[in-house]
Motif scaffolding. Structure first.
Motif, mmCIF file in Angstrom:
data_model
loop_
_atom_site.group_PDB
_atom_site.id
_atom_site.type_symbol
_atom_site.label_atom_id
_atom_site.label_comp_id
_atom_site.label_asym_id
_atom_site.label_seq_id
_atom_site.Cartn_x
_atom_site.Cartn_y
_atom_site.Cartn_z
ATOM 1 N N GLU A 81 0.773 -1.280 -0.220
ATOM 2 C CA GLU A 81 -0.061 -0.007 0.085
ATOM 3 C C GLU A 81 0.877 1.321 -0.075
ATOM 4 O O GLU A 81 1.873 1.521 0.808
ATOM 5 N N PRO A 82 0.524 2.239 -0.806
ATOM 6 C CA PRO A 82 1.473 3.340 -1.236
ATOM 7 C C PRO A 82 1.499 4.398 0.072
ATOM 8 O O PRO A 82 2.244 5.091 0.574
ATOM 9 N N LEU A 83 0.264 4.438 0.847
ATOM 10 C CA LEU A 83 0.024 5.453 1.999
ATOM 11 C C LEU A 83 -0.742 4.756 3.257
ATOM 12 O O LEU A 83 -1.930 5.039 3.319
ATOM 13 N N LYS A 84 -0.098 3.768 3.714
ATOM 14 C CA LYS A 84 -0.588 3.048 4.851
ATOM 15 C C LYS A 84 -1.606 2.233 4.758
ATOM 16 O O LYS A 84 -2.157 1.262 5.048
ATOM 17 N N PHE A 89 -5.254 6.597 1.367
ATOM 18 C CA PHE A 89 -4.636 6.678 -0.100
ATOM 19 C C PHE A 89 -5.477 7.685 -0.904
ATOM 20 O O PHE A 89 -5.375 8.522 -1.719
ATOM 21 N N THR A 126 5.508 11.620 5.390
ATOM 22 C CA THR A 126 5.153 10.624 4.908
ATOM 23 C C THR A 126 4.445 10.911 3.523
ATOM 24 O O THR A 126 4.684 10.337 2.365
ATOM 25 N N ILE A 127 3.520 11.792 3.457
ATOM 26 C CA ILE A 127 2.804 12.274 2.223
ATOM 27 C C ILE A 127 3.724 12.864 1.140
ATOM 28 O O ILE A 127 3.803 12.694 -0.009
ATOM 29 N N PHE A 130 5.844 10.050 -0.315
ATOM 30 C CA PHE A 130 5.005 9.573 -1.327
ATOM 31 C C PHE A 130 5.160 10.259 -2.558
ATOM 32 O O PHE A 130 4.911 9.556 -3.472
ATOM 33 N N LYS A 133 8.581 9.971 -4.106
ATOM 34 C CA LYS A 133 9.564 8.595 -4.386
ATOM 35 C C LYS A 133 9.347 8.311 -5.845
ATOM 36 O O LYS A 133 8.224 8.446 -6.395
ATOM 37 N N LYS A 135 8.828 5.455 -7.489
ATOM 38 C CA LYS A 135 7.672 4.409 -7.779
ATOM 39 C C LYS A 135 6.303 5.142 -8.085
ATOM 40 O O LYS A 135 5.512 4.433 -8.534
ATOM 41 N N THR A 136 6.092 6.373 -7.795
ATOM 42 C CA THR A 136 4.951 7.123 -8.064
ATOM 43 C C THR A 136 5.176 7.766 -9.319
ATOM 44 O O THR A 136 4.097 8.518 -9.795
ATOM 45 N N GLN A 145 0.030 0.776 -10.401
ATOM 46 C CA GLN A 145 -0.862 0.295 -9.248
ATOM 47 C C GLN A 145 -2.142 0.655 -9.742
ATOM 48 O O GLN A 145 -2.479 1.367 -10.420
#
Length: 295
Positions: A81-84, A89, A126-127, A130, A133, A135-136, A145
């Motif tokens: 999961e990209p955001l927890k 997300f 964390t945001i 995300f 990084k 991979k987004t 994804q």
């Protein structure tokens, strides 16, 4: 000790030694791996091959083992999961595209929308991570994804997208729109130590009055690609300006340029020069030795 994955070379060696009758314990010792690592490798990355017409057996083949390991790593990377969680997300993507800042999103979740539910809480850092990084960003790795928020879809059509499949990448929704994020704590001032530096406040007052000929101000002009440039000297009374080209903005080149500028001048015309704190001026004492001008 940092953990490293087994490489294709190690797998080929392992396969060769096993065929030669080397024990698993000895293979682990030769590869400097734990015995449990070798055991997991042999159990998890075997392949089934046919034996005769109606039978089969499990064997270890290094090429297949490498492929299985890479595929397992890729699946785990995409499935994460990209955001927890999916609900966070969805929430974060929606608010980002509504021009909310990560600080606003994190604060709204914690203090207004879900104040008593830690599963909804997320740090603004964390945001940011995300957003930036790799991979987004489909232009870098192109890791696909499943998006649970895609306002551009028509009806119940389903497709696999990345978070950057919309009209612009996520960093474009931030106020500063920076492609790369500054390090936490902001920029740090880069200070270059200049030996025998004399503060401008300790210079003779007559220099500031602009009443005496022979006091100069030096500066460097950066050229194309920050490689070459110009070294300039400006006389404070007459506004006489002398310029020398430098192939590189280094201290050695600055000394050479200063010698060319001040060398032909009479002693009365080269009393002092005021330089900035750039690294190209770190050898200012050599200018004093060669030309006699006070720096």
């Amino acid at each position: 000790m940092k953990h490293t994955k087994i490489t294709i070379t190690e797998r080929e060696l392992l396969n060769q030694w096993l065929k030669e009758g080397v024990s698993k314990k000895e293979c682990a010792k030769r590869l400097r791996r734990h015995i449990r690592t070798i055991q997991r490798e042999l159990i998890g990355n075997k392949t089934r091959v046919a034996v005769g017409d109606n039978d089969w057996e499990m064997i270890y083949e290094p090429g297949h083992a490498q492929h299985v390991a890479e595929q397992r790593k890729q699946n785990a990377f995409v499935a994460k999961e990209p955001l927890k969680s999916k609900k966070i997300f969805t929430y974060v993507l929606e608010k980002l595209r509504d021009s909310w800042s990560p600080e606003q999103i994190a604060g709204r979740l914690k203090f207004e929308d879900h104040p008593g539910d830690p599963t909804w809480h997320i740090c603004h850092e964390t945001i940011y991570a995300f957003i930036y990084k790799e991979k987004t960003d489909e232009t870098k790795l192109g890791i696909k994804q499943r998006s649970i928020l895609d306002k551009s879809l028509a009806g119940k059509e389903k497709k696999i997208v990345t978070v950057t499949d919309h009209e612009k990448p996520l960093y474009e929704y931030l106020r500063r729109k920076q492609k790369r994020r500054r390090k936490l704590g902001g920029r740090k001032v880069q200070r270059v130590r200049i030996p025998d530096r004399v503060s401008i406040h300790d210079r003779p007052k007559i220099i500031a009055r602009r009443k005496q000929f022979g006091h100069w101000e030096g500066d460097s002009i950066v050229g194309d690609k920050h490689a070459s440039g110009l070294h300039t000297e400006y006389e404070r009374v007459s506004s006489l300006t002398r310029i020398e080209k430098v192939s590189r903005l280094t201290a050695a080149e600055a000394v050479v340029a200063s010698k060319k500028i001040f060398g032909p001048l009479p002693a009365k015309a080269r009393k002092s020069t005021t330089l900035d704190n750039g690294s190209e001026n770190s050898k200012h004492m050599e200018i004093l030795w060669y030309t006699g001008i006070f720096c």
